[in-house]
Scaffold this active site. Structure first.
Site, PDB file in Angstrom:
ATOM      1  N   ASP A 205       0.884  -1.170   0.000  1.00  0.00           N
ATOM      2  CA  ASP A 205       0.000   0.000   0.000  1.00  0.00           C
ATOM      3  C   ASP A 205       0.917   1.215   0.000  1.00  0.00           C
ATOM      4  O   ASP A 205       1.466   1.579   1.037  1.00  0.00           O
ATOM      5  CB  ASP A 205      -0.891  -0.020   1.243  1.00  0.00           C
ATOM      6  CG  ASP A 205      -1.805   1.187   1.325  1.00  0.00           C
ATOM      7  OD1 ASP A 205      -2.243   1.685   0.268  1.00  0.00           O
ATOM      8  OD2 ASP A 205      -2.067   1.648   2.457  1.00  0.00           O
TER       9      ASP A 205
ATOM     10  N   GLU B  59      -1.148  -1.473  -4.791  1.00  0.00           N
ATOM     11  CA  GLU B  59      -2.376  -0.710  -4.992  1.00  0.00           C
ATOM     12  C   GLU B  59      -2.063   0.524  -5.824  1.00  0.00           C
ATOM     13  O   GLU B  59      -1.074   1.208  -5.585  1.00  0.00           O
ATOM     14  CB  GLU B  59      -2.971  -0.292  -3.647  1.00  0.00           C
ATOM     15  CG  GLU B  59      -4.276   0.452  -3.784  1.00  0.00           C
ATOM     16  CD  GLU B  59      -4.941   0.738  -2.447  1.00  0.00           C
ATOM     17  OE1 GLU B  59      -5.944   1.458  -2.460  1.00  0.00           O
ATOM     18  OE2 GLU B  59      -4.472   0.244  -1.407  1.00  0.00           O
TER      19      GLU B  59
ATOM     20  N   ASP C 270      -2.343   0.860   7.201  1.00  0.00           N
ATOM     21  CA  ASP C 270      -1.537   0.739   5.977  1.00  0.00           C
ATOM     22  C   ASP C 270      -1.024  -0.694   5.799  1.00  0.00           C
ATOM     23  O   ASP C 270      -0.970  -1.202   4.684  1.00  0.00           O
ATOM     24  CB  ASP C 270      -0.357   1.716   6.026  1.00  0.00           C
ATOM     25  CG  ASP C 270      -0.820   3.147   6.224  1.00  0.00           C
ATOM     26  OD1 ASP C 270      -1.250   3.764   5.246  1.00  0.00           O
ATOM     27  OD2 ASP C 270      -0.776   3.617   7.380  1.00  0.00           O
TER      28      ASP C 270
END
Length: 165
Positions: free
Chosen positions: A7, A67, A140
């Site tokens: 992420d 992502e 996260d």
């Protein structure tokens, strides 16, 4: 197969490593790379590069799933996240790892079966799917585990489609 989910962020980058053997997922490690928000962007990106390189060296993933930034109303934030994502792509490519990219909606769909799931729903699903005792923290890191789960589920679907073709 070991997957590193990421992420990306320029202040906090989450990572999560998951092993997949015969449709059984097991969490290897998760954490964050936290940068000093007062540092220059170039220093933060170098720090991310160095720390992520060490994570890959230490845990030897077979592939990387990341992502993609959500471009909503805050374009400045999306551009910063894109810089962190570029560092992730560079580190993965330098290590000869295949790279897979997923949108936030794709990740939510594959993990929680709903493309507009809340952060809390996603954390609960990650906990359940990986049979963890507690919710993965911080957010996260939980998001990074979700990215890895998303990729493994997508890869499994692609395998089934190829077998039935």
């Amino acid at each position: 197969m070991r997957t590193l989910g990421v992420d990306p962020g320029t202040r906090v980058l989450g990572y999560g490593l998951i092993d997949d053997s015969r449709d059984e997922l097991s969490m290897v490690r998760y954490g964050i790379i936290q940068c000093d928000g007062r540092s220059a962007m170039s220093e933060r990106l170098l720090y991310i590069y160095t720390e992520l390189t060490e994570v890959i060296r230490q845990y030897s993933p077979d592939q990387v799933a990341v992502e993609t930034p959500f471009v909503g109303e805050n374009i400045k934030s999306a551009l910063a996240i894109g810089k962190a994502q570029a560092v992730v792509l560079l580190v993965a490519a330098q290590n000869g790892l295949p790279i897979y990219e997923y949108s936030p909606a794709q990740i939510k769909h594959h993990v929680a079966d709903y493309g507009a799931s809340s952060k809390e729903q996603m954390q609960e699903m990650v906990k359940m799917l990986l049979e963890l005792d507690e919710l993965p923290q911080p957010n996260d890191a939980a998001d990074a585990l979700a990215v890895a789960i998303c990729h493994l589920r997508e890869a499994h679907i692609q395998e089934l489609m190829q077998e039935n073709a």
